[in-house]
Design an enzyme around this catalytic site. Structure first.
Site, mmCIF file in Angstrom:
data_model
loop_
_atom_site.group_PDB
_atom_site.id
_atom_site.type_symbol
_atom_site.label_atom_id
_atom_site.label_comp_id
_atom_site.label_asym_id
_atom_site.label_seq_id
_atom_site.Cartn_x
_atom_site.Cartn_y
_atom_site.Cartn_z
ATOM 1 N N SER A 69 0.810 -1.212 0.000
ATOM 2 C CA SER A 69 0.000 0.000 0.000
ATOM 3 C C SER A 69 0.843 1.261 0.000
ATOM 4 O O SER A 69 1.997 1.276 0.462
ATOM 5 C CB SER A 69 -0.926 0.018 1.223
ATOM 6 O OG SER A 69 -1.918 -0.971 1.126
ATOM 7 N N GLN A 70 0.253 2.317 -0.494
ATOM 8 C CA GLN A 70 0.840 3.660 -0.438
ATOM 9 C C GLN A 70 1.142 4.007 1.020
ATOM 10 O O GLN A 70 0.317 3.751 1.901
ATOM 11 C CB GLN A 70 -0.167 4.643 -1.024
ATOM 12 C CG GLN A 70 0.236 6.088 -1.001
ATOM 13 C CD GLN A 70 -0.890 6.985 -1.512
ATOM 14 O OE1 GLN A 70 -1.946 6.505 -1.928
ATOM 15 N NE2 GLN A 70 -0.663 8.277 -1.473
#
Length: 220
Positions: A69-70
């Site tokens: 994930s970011q």
């Protein structure tokens, strides 16, 4: 999973500090969360071909159709969980192990379940190498892990069509569930808090784009 030697250079540390400064600018306020992100080398969780991108505020593929994930998303979800030392936390979607490792650094006892067997096996080997102690399981996370319930906190790291009832049932009274809910392309981040009367309060936050949650109560 990562092919690189586990080396954390001054350059890497400088990039992490810059990433933390960016997350603070974007609204992350929990200093414990920011410190955990500053401490954990994100580049350890990357294949060598993508390592130069490790400190960009973006999601990247990790194989099996999944992503790491970011960083902003990791920080945002973690902040919503309000982790306390000793919390029992269930994570749905182990992925690369990065999100669970952040929870571990915050003092949580992490139970994490991964739907993709190849990803599960690779992440399990890698976390053992890294010395991160979590309880890893392979299976359908939409049903939770009832044998180890109840949990203080539950986090779902994939986009769900609905909130799985099994996860709400496995929360302690006062517990928090953070989950992105929507369609396959866009979801709204929800924070559900379980009350003593059995009711659940619901808060809605920003929109995000996660890979689909797979399993019986996911996207199949």
């Amino acid at each position: 999973m990562p092919l690189l030697k586990l080396e954390d250079t001054y350059l890497h540390k400088g990039k992490r500090r810059a990433l933390v400064a960016l997350l603070r600018e974007k609204g992350i306020r929990n200093e414990r969360v920011l410190q955990a992100i500053n401490t954990l080398p994100r580049h350890f969780f990357f294949d060598s071909a993508l390592i130069s991108h490790a400190y960009e505020d973006k999601a990247f593929p990790i194989g099996e159709g999944q992503t790491i994930s970011q960083p902003y998303t990791v920080a945002f979800q973690t902040e919503l969980l309000e982790i306390k030392e000793g919390d029992r936390v269930l994570e749905i979607g182990t992925g690369s192990g990065y999100q669970g490792s952040i929870l571990h650094l915050l003092g949580a006892e992490v139970f994490t379940i991964e739907y993709q067997r190849k990803l599960f096996e690779g992440t399990q080997r890698f976390l053992n190498r890294l010395g991160i102690k979590m309880h890893l399981f392979y299976g359908d996370g939409t049903g939770g892990l009832p044998s180890y319930a109840p949990y203080d906190k539950i986090i779902v790291t994939a986009g769900a069509p609905v909130v799985p009832e099994a996860l709400v049932a496995q929360l302690k009274v006062g517990g928090i569930l953070v989950i992105p809910v929507g369609d396959r392309r866009r979801q709204t981040m929800l924070r559900l808090t379980k009350k003593a009367n059995g009711k659940v309060t619901r808060e809605e936050f920003d929109g995000f784009a996660f890979v689909p949650l797979l399993g019986k109560d996911g996207w199949g």
